[in-house]
Design an enzyme around this catalytic site. Structure first.
Site, PDB file in Angstrom:
ATOM      1  CG  LEU A 141      31.815  94.864  45.173  1.00  9.21           C
ATOM      2  CD1 LEU A 141      31.028  95.084  46.370  1.00  9.21           C
ATOM      3  CD2 LEU A 141      31.435  93.851  44.193  1.00  9.21           C
ATOM      4  CE1 TYR A 250      28.344  82.558  43.569  1.00  9.04           C
ATOM      5  CE2 TYR A 250      27.771  84.787  43.154  1.00  9.04           C
ATOM      6  CZ  TYR A 250      28.491  83.656  42.921  1.00  9.04           C
ATOM      7  OH  TYR A 250      29.784  84.004  42.454  1.00  9.04           O
ATOM      8  CE1 TYR A 251      25.779  88.365  42.780  1.00  6.86           C
ATOM      9  CE2 TYR A 251      23.821  86.812  42.469  1.00  6.86           C
ATOM     10  CZ  TYR A 251      25.028  87.386  42.215  1.00  6.86           C
ATOM     11  OH  TYR A 251      25.574  87.424  40.747  1.00  6.86           O
ATOM     12  CG  HIS A 409      23.844  89.898  39.948  1.00  2.00           C
ATOM     13  ND1 HIS A 409      24.684  89.993  38.709  1.00  2.00           N
ATOM     14  CD2 HIS A 409      24.322  90.865  40.711  1.00  2.00           C
ATOM     15  CE1 HIS A 409      25.603  90.518  38.941  1.00  2.00           C
ATOM     16  NE2 HIS A 409      25.654  91.067  40.025  1.00  2.00           N
TER      17      HIS A 409
END
Lengths: 733, 733
Positions: A141, A250-251, A409
């Site tokens: 990532l 949040y993502y 997540h």
């Protein structure tokens, strides 16, 4: 679908020969950057942003910048240095374009020369622990982050480089990583997931910057270039039709930067794709949806693995807002956000926002509204509703989550609610356990307690059955199903409601939850009625926690506090992290618990049946590394087969510590009753301020036009639609 | 002293005949208020303050305002109503003077008529629990509040009333309370204590307002009118010569309003007393001293029984600053405070401040400096030093407290330190356990845990010997003695130091503590060296807690965490409230503990000897009513006779959660040694950033001109004065 992809594919081949671009074109065009340059004077925020960037770059001019051999995990020197380097390269590249000063281009070139030597030598990072190891960084990532920024930087100095230099950098610095992504860890690159969004954007931007159409195609359509993966598939698969991002806000924040940067590069090079218009402008919806899912301070709602200190001032949102302003047109809603961000990027959007901020009036807050999102690419995997009343600082927001799992997540939190009020968290989702970037804390990664505690059901404001998390805590199972919304209505300022049912999280128990937010006449704050039906043929233990934030003020029942020793609430599924601070056998007809948060009182009033217990817990057990915050919870426990929990959450009174004045510190609820509860109807009655609040809902007919009649407990009522709310015998709509 | 009082007394009799005042004169004169009226337009803050007051009063015009029979404790209806009423009367009185509109005077008169009927009927309040019960309120203190504001109100409408009305209000509304204070609870009225400041101010202002010279004399000189008590005695007794208020800054705040209001009334009626100039303008020093004892957000340092949410925006400080501006002249230092307050009072100071704020540049913060206060009326009872380095948002402040006990709200905290950094509390004093104004919490009074926990020594960042608080937790004993400052120096920007000794808190143990705040060359933040010498001939257990605020990041030692059950640290003297979360036998030469607070890392590095232990605790045991916050502590425990604790507190690195960047997260201290420690000298060596920091102090010669020589452990040093600090063999001054 197959056919569309095929046509797109043919089309792409036909436009391929157009490729041989003017540069720069990825971050912005030459013409754009000239306008930015000319706009610096008089546009304070733009000028400040420029000055900050210039200052950060100028200190490296004529210095030998280190490009170290990758060694450290996140937080360590080599990790942070490579992060700094890609930011430096990007910033210097943009400065080169704006100033025309070749010292900036030279700085970028020198760094590229070092990376062109380093990157071909790299194998998997020594600290790699994930299934997708990185080369420059511990995880792929971060290598993708590097590609995005380095690609933008290369594009900026493209014309400064000789063609030989361009080839040598493309082959040395970029190709090893692109090849690694697209040939070695192909399944990672082709996954529909936020990591791959970064990977595609990185490969694609490098493609645009180096005039490599092959890279661009893989970025857009996956390594097979058939549209089964890649950027377009992400735009289709990760967002619901109304812009809800499957992993939560949040993502969204994290993914939105590569989405916008790469879309921008594509928009500049392949305008015919109309990428920003795809799926009814899905990227605009994604941005606005993420902003709607923030607290007054800009903090993203912390469900799923979120960190609470992340707000919309983060650099990703700066990029998204500034590009959105440029491509979607001016939007005053973004101004309070941009003002809080206190910086812009050096594009046309940044210029325009800086100008608008200087001229225009800026609202104190983003224009928050009640909003409902579906989840899933087709909008058929549940959703999330934000109910809202009040305005500005006095906003009350309740998030009801009945979405699908949300990938790795996601949390096991079907039918969870979170409450924010006056800018404060009132009923919280813990978020994730992580100290991002801090090496001593497991290299800054998600801590083990994220899986073992924060993702578990008991960490949420929803029911845990038999001390076992939803889907037994198995992600793969949880991904297969989601709750079903039964009905909702969020347009009224007086009554908002969402009802959903989950039939899969537990084998033997169905969970049906309806949340009503009601503004009673003559009151300041809404009252929330929570009707939680648990349907089963066998006996179970039902635990419903309220993860409250605040100080215990009072209860209307006696409890047994744990005075000289503490024990855990349980041994597994998150229970092992909870100390039992107090417990009570409830024998009153109604249990009440009042707490204080900042300037308001909150009371949870609960209908009590025979076997109910109340438990006060505190996080902290089995946490040898002090990884978890010591947060409290108030858990209502019942044992039954069928059970309907009826809770009323009041937001009441006011507390001014400065003036030492407390008013309305007591609850106004004097009784709670269930008038009826069967497969046809549930009817509850709450006596509040001495008057009767009646809520009645159909449990099987959800047609908004269906007529209903109810005759029970002295009530004789007719109404239309799946629910009705009466106060003092008047219907409230 | 006796003689002075006598002369003053004669003087007063001689001026008595001048009495027959124009009104108003207590809050402000007619001429002043005309200027305020004319200044409204164009002075935004003044106008806003006026508008707010007007709005709050106008809604009661032509309404029948309730004056209920006293019944409820603080937070209850009758208590809050009477509080509202005196504020309303005062505000309406001022509005009458400014607008000339008789409706305001009528409103005040009507209320006075009701009080004139009610007050003569009152006996002790039914909820009275204190030794000085009130009549309108549960405690006499609140009745004194009432007198102050009602007195100011009466003065404003004095000329509106007929003389008959004046007499009937004076006899009915005021006399019963004044008589009660000055005849029934005389010892309370004549005590030197913040309650009596209010009582004197109340009686005195009523005296000024009703032309009752007898009241004014009792207010100024006590019921015996001999100066042994009363307002002047308070000005002499409650403040040290440099303005330190014996109960600490939280209580300065509370007392400063009656001090300023009554002084103002006296200044207007007896200018010959020069009351604001008394003791070298002690009231000015008191105000400035209180402001210097605030955190960047204005919060008063929370030692003694303080509540943390009280800041300098409180109404008491608005009054003090606005009167100070008028009587002591303009002071730009007050502007950031006034700006934060967002309001002014309607006097000449308020007008001038409003004007200055509109015109002038305002600094971001009050001009905080290192500052030292003596304690005691003669400045001979120890003191408090605030060491400070850095500026603006980067200010580091360490409060070292070696004062006397501080009356009933004092804590058993000899040689305590508290640390604030970047606006955050880092090493805290718990303050008091209290939910002021909240009836459910013990009627809003100080909670029992204030005495049993927060006042106890273990709740502080100083040593507890043998699990017993200083002076065995006996206030009367603790009032008899105080530590002795040995030496100090706070003028340098590189080294600040305070050393003090306590010989009385324990019978068999002397405690000598020196705190050095040192700015090392090339570093951003100071480092703090804490040299704590414990001197005894017998074996003792020494516990030194660091009540840190933040998240545990790491330790350099292994510890045993309490995983599945918790026990208390002890059974008495505050220990019974602490859960033992983890403990460690320390066998390394140096123990290190790093925590994160907001954006900085903090590491405590400790010299470890044979028997040392580290204990991580958390408040919460034996707290059945959830009255205490669940705060953590890191306690170093040693067992010895003589023992010198050498701790280094580093403020290091930076953390930006938004940008996900952590730097400098590791300590720079690699070793700590004691080179010598005897009755002559203590010398410590800290290796930090690979260089040697040497601190050497004399333990018996504190003359700043004395020469010293030290030859030990390879060091051969000469210096002048009680201490010296060397870094890399260079002296730092």
């Amino acid at each position: 679908m197959q056919k569309q992809v095929f046509i797109l594919f043919i089309f792409l081949i036909s436009v391929g020969h157009l490729f041989a671009q003017n540069h720069p074109v990825a971050f912005a065009t030459k013409a754009d950057l000239l306008k930015v340059k000319n706009g610096l004077v008089g546009n304070q925020l733009l000028q400040k942003s420029y000055d900050d960037i210039k200052k950060s770059v100028d200190k490296w001019i004529d210095k030998d910048v280190d490009v170290p051999l990758p060694k450290d995990p996140a937080g360590g020197y080599t990790h942070e240095k490579h992060k700094e380097n890609y930011t430096l390269m990007f910033n210097a590249g943009v400065l080169y374009q704006i100033t025309g000063d070749s010292k900036y281009a030279l700085l970028v070139k020198k760094l590229f020369v070092k990376y062109a030597l380093l990157n071909p030598t790299l194998k998997n990072h020594p600290e790699a622990t994930s299934s997708s190891p990185g080369r420059i960084f511990w995880q792929a990532l971060n290598d993708a982050n590097w590609l995005v920024y380095a690609g933008l930087a290369f594009d900026c100095i493209h014309d400064y480089l000789t063609s030989t230099e361009r080839v040598s950098i493309a082959d040395g610095a970029f190709k090893p990583i692109v090849d690694y992504f697209t040939k070695d860890i192909t399944s990672w690159f082709n996954l529909i997931h936020n990591h791959a969004v970064w990977a595609c954007a990185g490969v694609g931007i490098v493609g645009v910057a180096t005039d490599n159409e092959d890279y661009v195609k893989m970025a857009l359509y996956g390594t097979k270039k058939d549209g089964s993966a890649g950027f377009i598939a992400h735009m289709n698969g990760l967002f619901s039709p109304d812009g809800y991002y499957n992993e939560g806000p949040y993502y969204t924040r994290y993914a939105i930067l590569p989405f916008y940067y790469f879309a921008n590069a594509i928009n500049n090079t392949k305008p015919e794709l109309g990428i920003f218009k795809l799926r009814n402008s899905i990227l605009q919806k994604a941005l606005n949806g993420a902003l709607q899912q923030t607290n007054l301070n800009g903090g993203f709602y912390s469900y799923n693995d979120a960190l609470k200190d992340k707000t919309f001032i983060s650099s990703e949102l700066v990029v998204a807002i500034d590009i959105a302003w440029q491509v979607y047109g001016p939007n005053p809603a973004y101004l309070p956000v941009a003002k809080a961000q206190g910086k812009v990027i050096l594009n046309l959007g940044g210029l325009a926002i800086s100008n608008a901020l200087a001229k225009g009036k800026v609202a104190p807050f983003y224009p928050y509204t009640p909003i409902e999102f579906t989840d899933g690419g087709k909008g058929d995997k549940g959703g999330v509703t934000v109910m809202r009343m009040g305005s500005n600082k006095n906003l009350t927001s309740l998030i009801y989550k009945y979405s699908s799992h949300g990938m790795a997540h996601g949390h096991f939190d079907k039918l969870n609610i979170n409450l924010y009020d006056n800018g404060n968290e009132i009923l919280q989702d813990y978020g994730a356990a992580r100290f991002i970037g801090i090496q001593q804390k497991w290299g800054g990664r998600y801590l083990p307690e994220t899986k073992t505690y924060t993702q578990q059901t008991i960490a949420h404001n929803t029911v845990t059955v038999d001390e076992t998390s939803h889907y037994d805590g198995k992600e793969a199972e949880s991904e297969k199903n989601w709750p079903l919304k039964l009905f909702s209505s969020i347009d009224s300022k007086k009554v908002q409601v969402v009802a959903a049912i989950d039939e899969n999280a537990y084998k033997n128990v169905k969970m049906q939850r309806s949340i009503y937010m009601i503004q009673l006449p003559g009151t300041v704050k809404p009252v929330i009625v929570d009707l939680f039906r648990l349907l089963s043929t066998s006996l179970h233990q039902y635990d419903l926690p309220f993860n409250y934030c605040g100080s215990v003020i009072s209860t209307n029942f006696k409890y047994n506090p744990s005075l000289a020793s503490l024990k855990t609430l349980g041994t597994k599924n998150g229970y092992q992290f909870l100390w039992k601070e107090a417990e009570a056998k409830l024998n009153t007809p109604m249990a009440q618990f009042t707490f204080l948060n900042d300037q308001l009182f909150y009371t949870i009033s609960s209908l009590v049946k025979d076997s109910a217990e109340a438990i006060f817990t505190r996080i902290g057990a089995n946490d040898p590394n002090f990884n978890l915050r010591r947060e409290p919870s108030y858990i209502l426990r019942t044992k039954a087969a069928n059970q309907t929990l009826l809770n009323v959450i009041e937001l009441h009174g006011g507390y001014n510590a400065e003036a030492e004045i407390a008013n309305g510190a007591y609850s106004s609820v004097s009784s709670i009753k269930l008038l009826q509860d069967n497969e046809s109807y549930t009817a509850g009655m709450v006596t509040i301020n001495g008057k009767e609040l009646v809520i009645i809902q159909s449990n099987k007919v959800f047609d908004t036009k269906a007529k209903h009649q109810f005759n029970n407990g002295g009530l004789n009522i007719e109404w239309i639609g799946p629910y009705a709310v009466f106060y003092s015998n008047q219907i409230i709509k």
